[in-house]
Design a protein around this motif. Structure first.
Motif, short mmCIF file in Angstrom:
data_model
loop_
_atom_site.label_atom_id
_atom_site.label_comp_id
_atom_site.label_asym_id
_atom_site.label_seq_id
_atom_site.Cartn_x
_atom_site.Cartn_y
_atom_site.Cartn_z
N ALA A 79 -59.00 2.82 -49.24
CA ALA A 79 -59.02 1.37 -49.47
C ALA A 79 -59.61 0.63 -48.28
O ALA A 79 -60.38 -0.33 -48.44
N THR A 80 -59.28 1.07 -47.08
CA THR A 80 -59.79 0.42 -45.87
C THR A 80 -61.30 0.58 -45.76
O THR A 80 -62.01 -0.40 -45.49
N LYS B 50 -63.49 1.16 -48.16
CA LYS B 50 -64.15 0.38 -49.21
C LYS B 50 -64.13 -1.12 -48.89
O LYS B 50 -65.13 -1.81 -49.04
N ARG B 51 -62.99 -1.61 -48.40
CA ARG B 51 -62.86 -3.03 -48.05
C ARG B 51 -63.86 -3.41 -46.94
O ARG B 51 -64.56 -4.41 -47.04
N GLN C 223 -67.44 -3.41 -48.32
CA GLN C 223 -67.69 -4.55 -49.21
C GLN C 223 -67.72 -5.87 -48.45
O GLN C 223 -68.50 -6.76 -48.79
N GLN C 224 -66.91 -6.01 -47.40
CA GLN C 224 -66.94 -7.22 -46.58
C GLN C 224 -68.32 -7.44 -45.96
O GLN C 224 -68.74 -8.57 -45.77
N GLU D 32 -63.96 7.20 -50.09
CA GLU D 32 -63.57 5.96 -50.77
C GLU D 32 -62.78 6.22 -52.06
O GLU D 32 -61.94 5.43 -52.44
#
Length: 178
Positions: free
Chosen positions: A10-11, A13-14, A17-18, A41
């Motif tokens: 999750a980290t 991917k976040r 995406q940021q 991911e």
């Protein structure tokens, strides 16, 4: 371990995406293959410490970003037959003080090569038990328990345990303000 894998996935991917990056762009920035990044991911792969260092460096984030879930689990179990290196954060990342403080176990015979961190990073290494060999500027240096070294982390460096016992050391990494 499952929670840590989910947290890591999750980290990553976040953070990607940021930045508005594709997996291809992330692969180019980190030097880690697009396939491996996709597996991480999706929670299908647990990356090595060396791979996590590459990802953290490519994203310009502290290493502990990937290994410090908000609800910390029990400390990882360590089996030197199965794991060459185990990294455990001692203090959570502090954006004001801008440092990671890590406890590292290095198995007998293990070698860990670190890609350069961002310009201005300063790393402090102190051996707690055992002996550690460090490569800085293409020269190997042996550190015994109680000895330490401070160096510019923005160049390649390596850690090696040439002994028959696990080496335990701390690494304090200071990140510059952007």
């Amino acid at each position: 371990m499952e929670n840590l894998t989910y947290f890591l996935a999750a980290t990553l991917k976040r953070l990607r995406q940021q930045r508005g990056w594709s997996l291809s762009q992330l692969a180019a920035a980190t030097g880690v293959s697009k396939a491996m990044l996709g597996q991480i991911e999706r929670g299908e792969s647990s990356p090595t410490v060396a791979t996590l260092w590459k990802i953290a460096t490519g994203l310009n984030v502290p290493f502990s970003t990937f290994i410090s879930p908000p609800e910390a689990e029990h400390p990882p179990t360590y089996d030197p037959q199965q794991q060459a290196m185990v990294v455990t954060p001692l203090f959570p990342w502090d954006p004001e003080l801008r440092f990671d403080h890590l406890s590292i176990l290095l198995a007998p015979g293990a070698l860990s090569q670190s890609t350069p961190h961002e310009v201005g990073v300063v790393e402090h290494v102190v051996v707690i038990s055992g002996e550690l060999e460090m490569r800085l500027d293409d020269r190997w240096r042996r550190l015994k328990a109680g000895e330490g070294v401070r160096f510019a982390g923005d160049r390649p460096h390596a850690y090696r345990n040439a002994s028959g016992q696990t080496t335990h050391f701390h690494s304090l990494i200071h990140y510059p303000h952007s």
